[in-house]
Design a protein around this motif. Structure first.
Motif, PDB file in Angstrom:
ATOM      1  N   ASP A  40       0.807  -1.210   0.000  1.00  0.00           N
ATOM      2  CA  ASP A  40       0.000   0.000   0.000  1.00  0.00           C
ATOM      3  C   ASP A  40       0.846   1.268   0.000  1.00  0.00           C
ATOM      4  N   ARG A  41       2.179   1.131   0.017  1.00  0.00           N
ATOM      5  CA  ARG A  41       3.031   2.311  -0.011  1.00  0.00           C
ATOM      6  C   ARG A  41       2.928   2.980  -1.376  1.00  0.00           C
ATOM      7  N   PRO A  42       3.009   4.317  -1.387  1.00  0.00           N
ATOM      8  CA  PRO A  42       2.939   5.017  -2.674  1.00  0.00           C
ATOM      9  C   PRO A  42       4.207   4.789  -3.493  1.00  0.00           C
ATOM     10  N   SER A  43       4.051   4.863  -4.804  1.00  0.00           N
ATOM     11  CA  SER A  43       5.203   4.723  -5.697  1.00  0.00           C
ATOM     12  C   SER A  43       6.057   5.988  -5.605  1.00  0.00           C
ATOM     13  N   PRO A  44       7.307   5.936  -6.032  1.00  0.00           N
ATOM     14  CA  PRO A  44       8.139   7.138  -6.017  1.00  0.00           C
ATOM     15  C   PRO A  44       7.514   8.314  -6.772  1.00  0.00           C
ATOM     16  N   MET A  45       6.873   8.068  -7.899  1.00  0.00           N
ATOM     17  CA  MET A  45       6.237   9.160  -8.643  1.00  0.00           C
ATOM     18  C   MET A  45       5.087   9.769  -7.848  1.00  0.00           C
ATOM     19  N   GLU A  46       4.327   8.936  -7.149  1.00  0.00           N
ATOM     20  CA  GLU A  46       3.240   9.454  -6.314  1.00  0.00           C
ATOM     21  C   GLU A  46       3.799  10.308  -5.183  1.00  0.00           C
ATOM     22  N   VAL A  47       4.917   9.866  -4.604  1.00  0.00           N
ATOM     23  CA  VAL A  47       5.557  10.624  -3.533  1.00  0.00           C
ATOM     24  C   VAL A  47       6.010  11.988  -4.051  1.00  0.00           C
ATOM     25  N   LEU A  48       6.628  12.018  -5.238  1.00  0.00           N
ATOM     26  CA  LEU A  48       7.078  13.283  -5.827  1.00  0.00           C
ATOM     27  C   LEU A  48       5.907  14.231  -6.047  1.00  0.00           C
ATOM     28  N   ARG A  49       4.830  13.724  -6.612  1.00  0.00           N
ATOM     29  CA  ARG A  49       3.649  14.573  -6.863  1.00  0.00           C
ATOM     30  C   ARG A  49       3.057  15.103  -5.561  1.00  0.00           C
ATOM     31  N   GLN A  50       2.941  14.219  -4.569  1.00  0.00           N
ATOM     32  CA  GLN A  50       2.387  14.628  -3.275  1.00  0.00           C
ATOM     33  C   GLN A  50       3.266  15.682  -2.605  1.00  0.00           C
ATOM     34  N   ALA A  51       4.569  15.485  -2.656  1.00  0.00           N
ATOM     35  CA  ALA A  51       5.501  16.424  -2.020  1.00  0.00           C
ATOM     36  C   ALA A  51       5.382  17.806  -2.648  1.00  0.00           C
ATOM     37  N   VAL A  66      11.954  18.864  -8.808  1.00  0.00           N
ATOM     38  CA  VAL A  66      12.596  18.144  -7.719  1.00  0.00           C
ATOM     39  C   VAL A  66      14.016  17.852  -8.180  1.00  0.00           C
ATOM     40  N   SER A  67      15.007  18.386  -7.442  1.00  0.00           N
ATOM     41  CA  SER A  67      16.397  18.222  -7.876  1.00  0.00           C
ATOM     42  C   SER A  67      17.100  17.064  -7.191  1.00  0.00           C
ATOM     43  N   SER A  68      16.558  16.558  -6.083  1.00  0.00           N
ATOM     44  CA  SER A  68      17.094  15.327  -5.493  1.00  0.00           C
ATOM     45  C   SER A  68      15.972  14.599  -4.770  1.00  0.00           C
ATOM     46  N   PHE A  69      16.133  13.279  -4.681  1.00  0.00           N
ATOM     47  CA  PHE A  69      15.071  12.435  -4.173  1.00  0.00           C
ATOM     48  C   PHE A  69      15.698  11.163  -3.632  1.00  0.00           C
ATOM     49  N   ALA A  70      15.412  10.807  -2.370  1.00  0.00           N
ATOM     50  CA  ALA A  70      15.988   9.595  -1.797  1.00  0.00           C
ATOM     51  C   ALA A  70      15.059   9.017  -0.744  1.00  0.00           C
ATOM     52  N   ARG A  71      15.055   7.689  -0.664  1.00  0.00           N
ATOM     53  CA  ARG A  71      14.323   7.001   0.406  1.00  0.00           C
ATOM     54  C   ARG A  71      15.240   6.969   1.626  1.00  0.00           C
ATOM     55  N   THR A  72      14.691   7.230   2.793  1.00  0.00           N
ATOM     56  CA  THR A  72      15.459   7.223   4.034  1.00  0.00           C
ATOM     57  C   THR A  72      14.850   6.215   4.997  1.00  0.00           C
ATOM     58  N   SER A  77      13.309  11.877   1.472  1.00  0.00           N
ATOM     59  CA  SER A  77      13.954  13.184   1.555  1.00  0.00           C
ATOM     60  C   SER A  77      14.082  13.729   0.137  1.00  0.00           C
ATOM     61  N   LEU A  78      13.630  14.970  -0.059  1.00  0.00           N
ATOM     62  CA  LEU A  78      13.664  15.580  -1.380  1.00  0.00           C
ATOM     63  C   LEU A  78      14.234  16.982  -1.286  1.00  0.00           C
ATOM     64  N   GLU A  79      14.778  17.453  -2.396  1.00  0.00           N
ATOM     65  CA  GLU A  79      15.121  18.854  -2.534  1.00  0.00           C
ATOM     66  C   GLU A  79      14.268  19.386  -3.678  1.00  0.00           C
ATOM     67  N   VAL A  80      13.461  20.394  -3.367  1.00  0.00           N
ATOM     68  CA  VAL A  80      12.492  20.921  -4.320  1.00  0.00           C
ATOM     69  C   VAL A  80      12.849  22.356  -4.664  1.00  0.00           C
ATOM     70  N   GLU A  81      12.856  22.655  -5.968  1.00  0.00           N
ATOM     71  CA  GLU A  81      13.132  24.008  -6.443  1.00  0.00           C
ATOM     72  C   GLU A  81      11.811  24.761  -6.542  1.00  0.00           C
ATOM     73  N   LEU A 102       9.437  13.586   4.164  1.00  0.00           N
ATOM     74  CA  LEU A 102       8.119  12.951   4.134  1.00  0.00           C
ATOM     75  C   LEU A 102       8.169  11.633   4.884  1.00  0.00           C
ATOM     76  N   ASP A 103       7.027  11.219   5.430  1.00  0.00           N
ATOM     77  CA  ASP A 103       6.950   9.920   6.092  1.00  0.00           C
ATOM     78  C   ASP A 103       6.848   8.831   5.020  1.00  0.00           C
ATOM     79  N   PRO A 104       6.875   7.553   5.391  1.00  0.00           N
ATOM     80  CA  PRO A 104       6.827   6.473   4.397  1.00  0.00           C
ATOM     81  C   PRO A 104       5.592   6.495   3.499  1.00  0.00           C
ATOM     82  N   GLU A 105       4.491   7.089   3.968  1.00  0.00           N
ATOM     83  CA  GLU A 105       3.266   7.159   3.160  1.00  0.00           C
ATOM     84  C   GLU A 105       3.249   8.361   2.232  1.00  0.00           C
ATOM     85  N   GLY A 106       4.276   9.227   2.302  1.00  0.00           N
ATOM     86  CA  GLY A 106       4.349  10.376   1.414  1.00  0.00           C
ATOM     87  C   GLY A 106       3.758  11.651   1.985  1.00  0.00           C
TER      88      GLY A 106
END
Length: 130
Positions: A40-51, A66-72, A77-81, A102-106
């Motif tokens: 049920d976890r969101p996909s990376p693309m869903e996380v980017l859109r939500q963020a 989004v200039s950087s994106f990583a799972r922690t 953790s993202l860097e957004v312009e 963001l938390d694991p659910e985005g």
């Protein structure tokens, strides 16, 4: 000549709402159980859109990229312009980089501005890549 008499019955059997996805039973699974794990976890693309959407809603500014994106360990953790101040010409607009957690659910748990710059300016080259 083909037999079309049982076509309706066959179609109903194949698309029965009680039939598990993939057909009636799994011949590869000896115990007959469906071992499919749903994630049920969101996909990376869903996380980017939500963020981007959440940051824009909180700050009132346009998240451009989004200039950087990583799972922690704690989620993402993202860097957004972000466009902070629009100017004419566009190359003089004021941009900022935001670190977004963001938390694991985005869901956004925190953000902070880490850098501010004019859109038309490149970063100064630093020897050694630092």
């Amino acid at each position: 000549m083909t037999n079309t008499k049982d076509t309706k019955n066959t179609a109903r059997t194949q698309s029965s709402p009680n039939t598990p996805k993939g057909g009636a039973g799994n011949d590869d699974d000896p115990d007959g159980k469906d071992d499919t794990v749903t994630d049920d976890r969101p996909s990376p693309m869903e996380v980017l859109r939500q963020a981007r959407a959440q940051l824009a809603e909180l700050t009132g500014m346009t998240a451009e990229s989004v200039s950087s994106f990583a799972r922690t360990e704690d989620g993402w953790s993202l860097e957004v312009e972000v466009l902070e101040l629009e100017r004419v010409p566009d190359t003089m607009s004021l941009m900022a980089s935001y670190e977004v957690e963001l938390d694991p659910e985005g869901q956004l748990t925190g953000y902070r501005r880490v850098r501010r710059y004019e859109r038309g300016r490149a970063d100064a080259h630093r020897p050694g890549g630092r």
